[in-house]
Design an enzyme around this catalytic site. Sequence first.
Site, PDB file in Angstrom:
ATOM      1  N   LYS A  50      23.094  41.713  17.781  1.00 22.52           N
ATOM      2  CA  LYS A  50      22.160  40.588  17.544  1.00 22.52           C
ATOM      3  C   LYS A  50      22.207  39.618  18.723  1.00 22.52           C
ATOM      4  O   LYS A  50      21.167  39.161  19.215  1.00 22.52           O
ATOM      5  CB  LYS A  50      22.506  39.869  16.234  1.00 22.52           C
ATOM      6  N   GLY A 104      20.016  43.911   7.037  1.00 22.81           N
ATOM      7  CA  GLY A 104      20.280  44.640   5.800  1.00 22.81           C
ATOM      8  C   GLY A 104      20.163  43.790   4.544  1.00 22.81           C
ATOM      9  O   GLY A 104      19.682  44.266   3.509  1.00 22.81           O
ATOM     10  N   ASN A 105      20.568  42.500   4.634  1.00 21.08           N
ATOM     11  CA  ASN A 105      20.555  41.696   3.410  1.00 21.08           C
ATOM     12  C   ASN A 105      19.133  41.378   2.957  1.00 21.08           C
ATOM     13  O   ASN A 105      18.925  40.947   1.835  1.00 21.08           O
ATOM     14  CB  ASN A 105      21.358  40.396   3.590  1.00 21.08           C
ATOM     15  N   LYS A 146      26.801  54.187  15.475  1.00 17.61           N
ATOM     16  CA  LYS A 146      25.910  53.439  14.579  1.00 17.61           C
ATOM     17  C   LYS A 146      26.220  53.797  13.124  1.00 17.61           C
ATOM     18  O   LYS A 146      26.008  54.933  12.692  1.00 17.61           O
ATOM     19  CB  LYS A 146      24.455  53.808  14.915  1.00 17.61           C
ATOM     20  N   LYS A 189      18.290  48.320  15.461  1.00 18.84           N
ATOM     21  CA  LYS A 189      17.016  47.617  15.236  1.00 18.84           C
ATOM     22  C   LYS A 189      16.953  46.274  15.975  1.00 18.84           C
ATOM     23  O   LYS A 189      15.860  45.823  16.324  1.00 18.84           O
ATOM     24  CB  LYS A 189      16.729  47.419  13.742  1.00 18.84           C
TER      25      LYS A 189
HETATM   26  N1   CP Z   1      18.441  50.797  12.585  1.00 18.23           N
HETATM   27  C1   CP Z   1      19.267  49.751  12.303  1.00 18.23           C
HETATM   28  O1   CP Z   1      19.839  49.119  13.216  1.00 18.23           O
HETATM   29  O2   CP Z   1      19.410  49.460  10.958  1.00 18.23           O
HETATM   30  P1   CP Z   1      20.488  48.433  10.312  1.00 18.23           P
HETATM   31  O3   CP Z   1      20.271  47.113  10.970  1.00 18.23           O
HETATM   32  O4   CP Z   1      20.172  48.399   8.843  1.00 18.23           O
HETATM   33  O5   CP Z   1      21.834  49.021  10.597  1.00 18.23           O
END
Ligand code: CP
Length: 313
Positions: A272, A11-12, A127, A210
């Site tokens: 992660k 996100g960053n 999520k 993601k």
């Molecule tokens: N789709 C997804 O995991 O986006 P973020 O990492 O921005 O939450």
Amino acid sequence: MGGRILIALGGNAMTAPDGSASPGDQHRAIGQAMIHVAGLIRAGHQVMITHGNGPQVGNILLKNQLTAHVLPPVPLDWCVAQTQGTIGTLIMNALERALAPDPARVATVVTRTLVDRDDPAFLDPVKPIGQYFEEAEARRLETQGQTWRRFERGWRRVVASPEPLEILDGSAAIALMEAGYTVVAAGGGGVPVVRGADGALNGVEAVVDKDLAAAVLAAAVYATDLIIATDVPNAVVGYGTASARPIEEITTASLRELYREGHFAGGSMGPKVEAALRFAENGGRQAVITSLEHIGDALSGNIGTRVIRGVER
Ligand SMILES: NC(=O)OP(=O)(O)O
């Protein structure tokens, strides 16, 4: 020539530090991120990029809801596809700018991710997407059938996030990469689809994580290295405690043990670490979790949390 590197941008890399995702914030953050990515390309690596979309897809969903009285709302998988187009465009422009005056070939692949219709995640939304709201607004929206959860910074909508089983357009990404393109693929975890009894694909209401999708994509495109770019330089053992310590090089066996002991928060460092483990356990050379400004040096061996396959001797 270096390796084939998949970079997963968090996100960053796409929003302001407070998570706000105005067009200006996104231009600035992506522009900065692409300067670091350009460094890896200049060093001779074949680079593929994937990215998150949590804030952006939540904003699109909210706009849907606010305009429902005049426009038919579109399903969540369409919203994910829209974020792939928008963020992919910003990345292409910014990367070409960062590589100038060298010529750049950058392409974005609208990418579908196969998920299981019977994944229990459809019954347990976890999520977080979109912006943070006050509790009163979250409670009001819950009465409209949405699910909201409290996080450190406030209340956020949560949606289903099934396991990514297969990146369906990985072969298109490989073809472009082998033709010399830097490819953006599986943005936002990929557009989630299920296969019906007749074999046809249909979108489903979900947002795939993601980082977990990145692990599947990395395997599908035969990446040698996976770099997960986030907002901290290392994953940390004992986060938030007096004995907190950053993890540097670590084997998959040791990290799996720490994961089982619950050192990594779900929804933030947890996916992660899980993605890094899956990539390295399945034969990847190394997975690195580090902050965005360090990704240019992530392959040099002294940066971030570096996950390599094996057990401690
Ligand atoms: N789709 C997804 O995991 O986006 P973020 O990492 O921005 O939450």
